[in-house]
Design an enzyme around this catalytic site. Structure first.
Site, mmCIF file in Angstrom:
data_model
loop_
_atom_site.group_PDB
_atom_site.id
_atom_site.type_symbol
_atom_site.label_atom_id
_atom_site.label_comp_id
_atom_site.label_asym_id
_atom_site.label_seq_id
_atom_site.Cartn_x
_atom_site.Cartn_y
_atom_site.Cartn_z
ATOM 1 N N GLU A 122 0.841 -1.195 0.000
ATOM 2 C CA GLU A 122 0.000 0.000 0.000
ATOM 3 C C GLU A 122 0.880 1.251 0.000
ATOM 4 O OE1 GLU A 122 -3.268 0.274 -0.141
ATOM 5 O OE2 GLU A 122 -3.504 -1.893 -0.280
ATOM 6 N N TYR A 177 -6.732 4.498 -23.437
ATOM 7 C CA TYR A 177 -7.119 3.734 -22.254
ATOM 8 C C TYR A 177 -6.769 4.553 -21.011
ATOM 9 C CZ TYR A 177 -7.137 -0.065 -18.891
ATOM 10 O OH TYR A 177 -7.390 -0.840 -17.796
#
Ligand SMILES: *[C@@H]1O[C@H](CO)[C@@H](O)[C@H](O)[C@H]1NC(C)=O
Ligand SMILES: *[C@@H]1O[C@H](CO)[C@@H](O)[C@H](O)[C@H]1NC(C)=O
Ligand SMILES: *[C@@H]1O[C@H](CO)[C@@H](O)[C@H](O)[C@H]1NC(C)=O
Ligand SMILES: *[C@@H]1O[C@H](CO)[C@@H](O)[C@H](O)[C@H]1NC(C)=O
Ligand SMILES: *[C@@H]1O[C@H](CO)[C@@H](O)[C@H](O)[C@H]1NC(C)=O
Ligand SMILES: *[C@@H]1O[C@H](CO)[C@@H](O)[C@H](O)[C@H]1NC(C)=O
Length: 358
Positions: free
Chosen positions: A136, A243
């Site tokens: 994280e 994208y």
């Protein structure tokens, strides 16, 4: 010297010695030349010292790396490290009974309980290294008191960790003049996973709201995508001209392989996240469009619509493929921890200095 000064050395003996020497050289040579490009792209050429390690590895036991908890309980076959990344230099295990013999223990931060009872027994055996493993971004790591001074090494996506996990696009340097851009039937796509305000999606939602006023975006929920197999996942991506890779949290180095996938698929990523410079550390600078290259969402939309009409300008975004051939990246959520764990294995095998001197 002693052989020659002693009884002397006969010609047949000499021939045998030379032949044996050649055999060893050949073995080393073929070993090194067989390491696939994937691996050489992932890791810079090893220092000469590491070569000595490989020689001795033949007889020496591999260091034991104990995975204390399975991150997210996503189990995989440890042999994947060899099949996917050609990393086979440590003895990876989840067998806690090997704790006392383990050279290193990999401890996943999210699995540590508040009262620390989930940690391996302390003190460590003196040769053993504990590796603090987290994926994280720094601000999202729960602060558990008492962890200070317990760990010897850190493993994370931060490039200044002791063991940084490479998020670079994995490529080989094969010339590839004939790269063909697949037929596109969608202009801009977005594979949307979490849209949960608690994960800090505010910035990207605000930008997206404005952006989508000026250009049509095909939003594909990852709840759908996750049932696609490897081929169909990349096929779906490849059909989009552009994208969107909008990070939900913006931290340097936390670029994740969300960017490598569209590049490997053959579409042009439009990124929102840390500055352009940080992205360019991981992927070719001319392969993507950064939202900060434009004053606002409207001008970005206009630029994309213009590229849609200008084949040659669009093609420029694929020029890098003349020199580099990307490898497809793992896509399943259950595969998220394979690369970090294999990276730890490789690191532990390359850094055995402490143990050797003891
Ligand atoms: C890993 O280490 C353990 C304990 O030394 C040993 O029993 C096992 O055979 C080793 N496995 C491999 C694949 O080397
Ligand atoms: C490891 O060693 C300690 C102390 O020598 C011992 O108490 C413990 O039972 C051992 N653990 C295992 C899993 O063998
Ligand atoms: C520590 O917390 C876990 C739950 O997180 C609990 O099951 C365990 O009993 C606790 N241990 C101690 C020593 O308090
Ligand atoms: C790892 O850290 C612990 C705690 O700080 C320390 O006692 C131990 O000597 C270290 N081990 C190695 C192999 O560096
Ligand atoms: C995400 O959620 C916000 C509200 O929390 C909503 O306004 C927005 O339309 C959602 N985005 C998408 C692409 O569904
Ligand atoms: C998006 O597509 C729809 C139907 O294809 C069209 O009516 C609409 O004008 C388009 N919007 C933009 C902003 O181009």
């Amino acid at each position: 010297m002693s052989i020659i000064n002693g009884k002397g050395i006969s010609l047949p003996h000499l021939a045998v010695i030379i032949a044996f020497g050649c055999l060893i050289c050949l073995t080393i040579y073929s070993y090194w030349s067989s390491i696939p490009a994937l691996y050489t792209a992932l890791y810079p050429a090893p220092a000469p010292k590491d070569k000595q390690h490989f020689l001795s590895d033949v007889t020496e036991d591999k260091p034991i790396l104990l995975l204390w908890d399975w991150p997210g309980n996503y189990r995989f076959d440890f042999s994947d490290c060899k099949t996917i990344y050609n990393i086979d230099s440590c003895n990876l295990t989840d067998d806690r009974s090997l704790y006392n013999d383990s050279d290193a223990v990999l401890i996943f931060h999210e699995a540590i309980s508040w009262n620390l009872s989930s940690l391996p027994p302390s003190p460590h055996p003196p040769f053993q290294k504990w590796i603090w493993f987290h994926v994280e971004p720094p601000t999202k790591i729960k602060k558990i008191p008492g962890l200070e001074n317990l760990f010897n090494l850190t493993l994370s996506y931060k490039q200044d960790a002791d063991i940084p996990v490479q998020m670079s696009l994995i490529t080989s340097k094969k010339p590839n003049e004939e790269f063909v851009i697949l037929k596109k039937d969608k202009l801009v796509c977005w594979f949307l996973s979490k849209n949960d305000s608690s994960t800090g999606v505010g910035t990207r939602n605000k930008f997206y709201q404005e952006f989508s006023k000026y250009i049509n975006v095909t939003v594909i929920k990852t709840a759908y995508v996750k049932f696609l197999d490897y081929y169909n996942y990349y096929q779906t991506m490849a059909r989009c001209k552009f994208y969107l890779v909008f990070q939900n949290s913006i931290y340097n180095d936390y670029i994740t392989d969300k960017l490598s996938r569209p590049l490997a698929a053959g579409t042009v990523p439009v990124v929102l996240g840390p500055p352009r410079k940080n992205y360019a550390n991981f992927v070719p600078a001319e392969s993507f469009i950064h939202v900060n290259d434009f004053p606002d969402a409207k001008s970005l939309a206009e630029y994309l619509l213009q590229l849609d009409k200008d084949k040659d300008a669009y093609r420029k975004y694929f020029d890098w493929r003349k020199h580099l051939n990307p490898t497809l990246h793992l896509i399943q959520q259950t595969q998220e921890f394979i690369l970090p764990i294999c990276t730890a294995c490789d690191y532990v095998a390359r850094h055995r200095e402490y143990k050797e001197e003891s």
